[in-house]
Write a protein that holds these residues in place. Structure first.
Motif, PDB file in Angstrom:
ATOM      1  N   ALA A  99     -16.332 -27.384 -22.119  1.00 32.03           N
ATOM      2  CA  ALA A  99     -16.099 -28.244 -20.953  1.00 32.03           C
ATOM      3  C   ALA A  99     -17.408 -28.643 -20.279  1.00 32.03           C
ATOM      4  O   ALA A  99     -18.373 -27.882 -20.263  1.00 32.03           O
ATOM      5  N   ASP A 100     -17.424 -29.864 -19.709  1.00 32.72           N
ATOM      6  CA  ASP A 100     -18.591 -30.298 -18.931  1.00 32.72           C
ATOM      7  C   ASP A 100     -18.638 -29.554 -17.596  1.00 32.72           C
ATOM      8  O   ASP A 100     -19.669 -29.034 -17.195  1.00 32.72           O
ATOM      9  N   ARG A 101     -17.493 -29.552 -16.900  1.00 38.37           N
ATOM     10  CA  ARG A 101     -17.344 -28.838 -15.634  1.00 38.37           C
ATOM     11  C   ARG A 101     -16.009 -28.101 -15.669  1.00 38.37           C
ATOM     12  O   ARG A 101     -15.068 -28.551 -16.302  1.00 38.37           O
ATOM     13  N   ILE A 102     -15.926 -26.984 -14.964  1.00 37.40           N
ATOM     14  CA  ILE A 102     -14.767 -26.104 -15.090  1.00 37.40           C
ATOM     15  C   ILE A 102     -14.254 -25.687 -13.716  1.00 37.40           C
ATOM     16  O   ILE A 102     -15.047 -25.428 -12.794  1.00 37.40           O
ATOM     17  N   VAL A 103     -12.938 -25.593 -13.613  1.00 37.02           N
ATOM     18  CA  VAL A 103     -12.291 -24.978 -12.453  1.00 37.02           C
ATOM     19  C   VAL A 103     -11.516 -23.779 -12.972  1.00 37.02           C
ATOM     20  O   VAL A 103     -10.631 -23.923 -13.822  1.00 37.02           O
TER      21      VAL A 103
ATOM     22  N   LYS B  72     -21.283 -26.007 -14.552  1.00 39.02           N
ATOM     23  CA  LYS B  72     -20.885 -26.128 -13.154  1.00 39.02           C
ATOM     24  C   LYS B  72     -19.441 -25.665 -13.053  1.00 39.02           C
ATOM     25  O   LYS B  72     -18.579 -26.129 -13.792  1.00 39.02           O
ATOM     26  N   VAL B  73     -19.165 -24.735 -12.133  1.00 38.36           N
ATOM     27  CA  VAL B  73     -17.825 -24.142 -12.069  1.00 38.36           C
ATOM     28  C   VAL B  73     -17.402 -23.888 -10.627  1.00 38.36           C
ATOM     29  O   VAL B  73     -18.202 -23.473  -9.797  1.00 38.36           O
ATOM     30  N   ALA B  74     -16.125 -24.189 -10.358  1.00 38.26           N
ATOM     31  CA  ALA B  74     -15.488 -23.835  -9.093  1.00 38.26           C
ATOM     32  C   ALA B  74     -14.419 -22.803  -9.404  1.00 38.26           C
ATOM     33  O   ALA B  74     -13.532 -23.060 -10.223  1.00 38.26           O
ATOM     34  N   ALA B  75     -14.500 -21.639  -8.794  1.00 44.18           N
ATOM     35  CA  ALA B  75     -13.517 -20.578  -9.016  1.00 44.18           C
ATOM     36  C   ALA B  75     -12.656 -20.428  -7.775  1.00 44.18           C
ATOM     37  O   ALA B  75     -13.177 -20.323  -6.659  1.00 44.18           O
ATOM     38  N   LEU B  76     -11.338 -20.434  -7.959  1.00 40.52           N
ATOM     39  CA  LEU B  76     -10.399 -20.267  -6.855  1.00 40.52           C
ATOM     40  C   LEU B  76      -9.674 -18.937  -7.007  1.00 40.52           C
ATOM     41  O   LEU B  76      -9.276 -18.570  -8.115  1.00 40.52           O
TER      42      LEU B  76
ATOM     43  N   LYS C 155     -24.221 -19.548  -7.720  1.00 39.45           N
ATOM     44  CA  LYS C 155     -25.402 -20.340  -7.406  1.00 39.45           C
ATOM     45  C   LYS C 155     -24.957 -21.539  -6.590  1.00 39.45           C
ATOM     46  O   LYS C 155     -24.115 -22.325  -7.048  1.00 39.45           O
ATOM     47  N   PRO C 156     -25.467 -21.698  -5.356  1.00 37.26           N
ATOM     48  CA  PRO C 156     -25.032 -22.810  -4.496  1.00 37.26           C
ATOM     49  C   PRO C 156     -25.174 -24.157  -5.203  1.00 37.26           C
ATOM     50  O   PRO C 156     -26.206 -24.445  -5.822  1.00 37.26           O
ATOM     51  N   GLY C 157     -24.120 -24.960  -5.142  1.00 34.60           N
ATOM     52  CA  GLY C 157     -24.142 -26.280  -5.755  1.00 34.60           C
ATOM     53  C   GLY C 157     -23.848 -26.274  -7.237  1.00 34.60           C
ATOM     54  O   GLY C 157     -23.709 -27.331  -7.856  1.00 34.60           O
ATOM     55  N   SER C 158     -23.748 -25.083  -7.837  1.00 37.31           N
ATOM     56  CA  SER C 158     -23.524 -24.999  -9.276  1.00 37.31           C
ATOM     57  C   SER C 158     -22.326 -24.118  -9.624  1.00 37.31           C
ATOM     58  O   SER C 158     -21.450 -24.522 -10.387  1.00 37.31           O
ATOM     59  N   ARG C 159     -22.292 -22.909  -9.075  1.00 32.06           N
ATOM     60  CA  ARG C 159     -21.187 -21.982  -9.332  1.00 32.06           C
ATOM     61  C   ARG C 159     -20.764 -21.360  -8.009  1.00 32.06           C
ATOM     62  O   ARG C 159     -21.513 -20.554  -7.436  1.00 32.06           O
ATOM     63  N   GLU C 160     -19.600 -21.740  -7.534  1.00 29.79           N
ATOM     64  CA  GLU C 160     -19.130 -21.265  -6.233  1.00 29.79           C
ATOM     65  C   GLU C 160     -17.680 -20.803  -6.317  1.00 29.79           C
ATOM     66  O   GLU C 160     -16.911 -21.249  -7.172  1.00 29.79           O
TER      67      GLU C 160
END
Length: 533
Positions: free
Chosen positions: A375-379, A430-434, A454-459
């Motif tokens: 994936a390019d970006r992941i949630v 780049k990943v957003a984890a909920l 990492k702020p702006g990259s993995r939050e």
């Protein structure tokens, strides 16, 4: 073993350097990332052949990197001096006694590096330099390969005509296992490696004897008849006999059978598994380098599991494997530490992952690890209901589903969020984890994950404790009971919180398909804004 591979100017790879693992390499990448091209490059350098044929016979202008050719043409048209495009593939080998005949410093390393290795090049033929210069005055996008030559040499600068015995290589392409001739070149090569020299000589002699007997018996009466036709110029009789030249060697006439069925008529999954098992057979002791393209092709999940177990059993310490795959089962089973990810920049190796993380994913054969890798970006979300609701939130905010924007929403289904974030960190995703707060303040929940963030990259995005422990009370707080009753289509008698907690997936599906306005939890909205950028 191969320690380094450098590919310059070959097809998609303008300048690629990769450092293989000593034993197992799982080559993974998106479509058109150059996985098969990398495998071809290795085979070209080790064997001087491609698709079973000499590289000199197969050379064509489409081998050359289009970017390199375009730069050459542009600069020549501007009158700037520019070297003709070349293909240069180098394989650097381990410095061990049996490879000393390949040892030298004729390679691209600086400072000078004397080590065993082989180098395959497609370069301009100096005998046709005048013709090349004339062509370059009005060049086209297709190079005149007629005026190029193939050069295959050791690092000792010795020309190679045939593959050295110490570089025995087996190639299995599970995508196209069938062959028009019944048994393809690579299978004949693998089978041939199972025979000792005296066995091959004995079979060859007996095969010639049988053909001679056939000529003297079955053709005898035919030859007596056609011998009287006086068809030759000097009246010598013409006759029929079995061809005894090398064009009709026994290898061309013998076909393996599977349970009495010719190999070429066996199932494609069976063909693939047989080739892989033969190539990896540790008792054969022949193929030092085994190249396998997509072993999962043509196999059911059960058959693939059996094949992977067989591969693990057969692999030996003196073999180096290169496997391309699109299967998470292959990746999880054989191990993330073996992964070589061909991304948009330099290749990424995952052998630095925590061994516990590698073991963790090995225990999850059903988890789609490759979705994280590709994936390019992941949630990352906790479960199916979170995944469904987030898709609705994202589409309401951006007008498109996440996948349309190159964003993959992946349910961890109770798996460790920390393991997933560690993998994403190593891959540079780049990943957003909920996640739910479970009655614990956000800062406490973030502490064990801090090394991967990492702020702006993995939050990580977590709902406020005051608004409820899980997704359902968070939605009730932000959207309101009245609106949720309309969206869910439940009566006034039903308790919204109880119903949603009991029917988690059904509630999420009704929210996703409703045309009613939906006010999402704040942390989901923030995650949707963050991941889209």
């Amino acid at each position: 073993m191969i320690k380094k591979i450098r590919v310059r100017g070959y097809r998609i790879h303008r300048d690629l350097t990769i450092y293989p693992n000593r034993k197992l390499n799982l080559i993974v990448g998106a479509n058109e990332s150059g996985k098969s091209t990398l495998m071809e490059s290795i085979v070209l350098a080790l064997t001087g052949r491609i698709n079973g044929r000499s590289a000199a016979e197969e050379l064509n202008p489409h081998w050359f990197n289009t970017g390199v050719v375009a730069d050459f043409i542009a600069k020549r048209k501007r009158g700037e001096p520019q070297r003709f495009p070349e293909i240069d593939i180098e394989v650097f080998l381990e410095n061990v006694p049996e490879l000393q005949e390949l040892c030298g410093a004729h390679n691209s390393d600086t400072p000078t590096n004397a080590c065993p290795g082989v180098r395959f090049r497609c370069i301009p033929n100096q005998d046709y330099l005048a013709e090349l210069q004339a062509w370059a005055k009005a060049p086209s996008s297709l190079l005149p390969i007629e005026w190029y030559r193939v050069e295959w040499r050791t690092f000792a600068d010795r020309e190679l005509i045939m593959r050295p015995r110490v570089l025995a290589t087996a190639v299995i392409d599970a995508r196209t296992v069938r062959s028009t001739s019944g048994v393809d070149y690579h299978l004949r090569q693998i089978l041939g490696s199972q025979l000792e020299h005296h066995e091959r000589a004995n079979i060859s002699r007996q095969y010639r004897d049988y053909k001679a007997v056939l000529s003297d018996t079955a053709f005898k009466s035919v030859n007596e008849r056609i011998g009287k036709l006086h068809s030759t110029l000097h009246e010598q009789p013409i006759s029929l006999a079995m061809d005894q030249t090398t064009r009709t060697s026994w290898e061309e006439s013998v076909a393996p059978h599977v349970d009495g069925v010719p190999f070429a008529m066996a199932g494609q999954g069976q063909q693939s598994a047989i080739k892989i098992a033969l190539a990896m057979n540790k008792h054969a002791g022949r193929a030092k380098f085994v190249m396998i393209e997509e072993p999962e092709n043509h196999l059911s999940h059960t058959s693939l599991t059996r094949l992977l177990h067989r591969m693990e059993t057969l692999t030996s310490d003196d073999q180096q494997l290169f496997i391309t795959t699109h299967s998470s089962s292959v990746l999880n089973r054989l191990g993330l530490e073996a992964l070589q990810f061909l991304g948009p920049t330099a290749p990424v190796k995952l052998n630095e992952l925590d061994p516990e993380t590698v073991r963790y994913f090995k225990k999850l054969p059903g988890f789609d690890t490759l979705r994280i890798v590709l994936a390019d970006r992941i949630v990352l979300v906790e479960g199916p209901s979170d995944e469904i609701v987030f898709e609705r939130v994202f589409k309401d905010l951006h007008g498109k589903r996440p996948m349309e924007c190159g964003i993959d929403v992946l349910s961890m289904r109770g798996l460790s969020l920390g393991r997933g974030l560690e993998l994403c960190e190593r891959l540079g995703k780049k990943v957003a984890a909920l996640r739910d707060n479970d009655g614990i303040e956000s800062e406490e929940l973030r502490k064990p994950l801090a090394q991967w963030l990492k702020p702006g990259s993995r939050e990580v995005f977590i709902g406020e404790v005051a608004h409820g422990r899980t997704l359902e009370p968070q939605m009730i707080h932000h959207c309101g009971e009245a609106q949720l009753r309309t969206i869910l289509g439940i009566t006034d008698k039903a308790d919204v919180g109880t119903w949603m907690s009991r029917e988690k997936t059904e509630a999420a599906l009704r929210i996703a398909s409703s045309s009613e306005q939906f006010t999402p939890p704040a942390y989901m909205l923030q995650a949707a804004q963050f991941i889209h950028g």
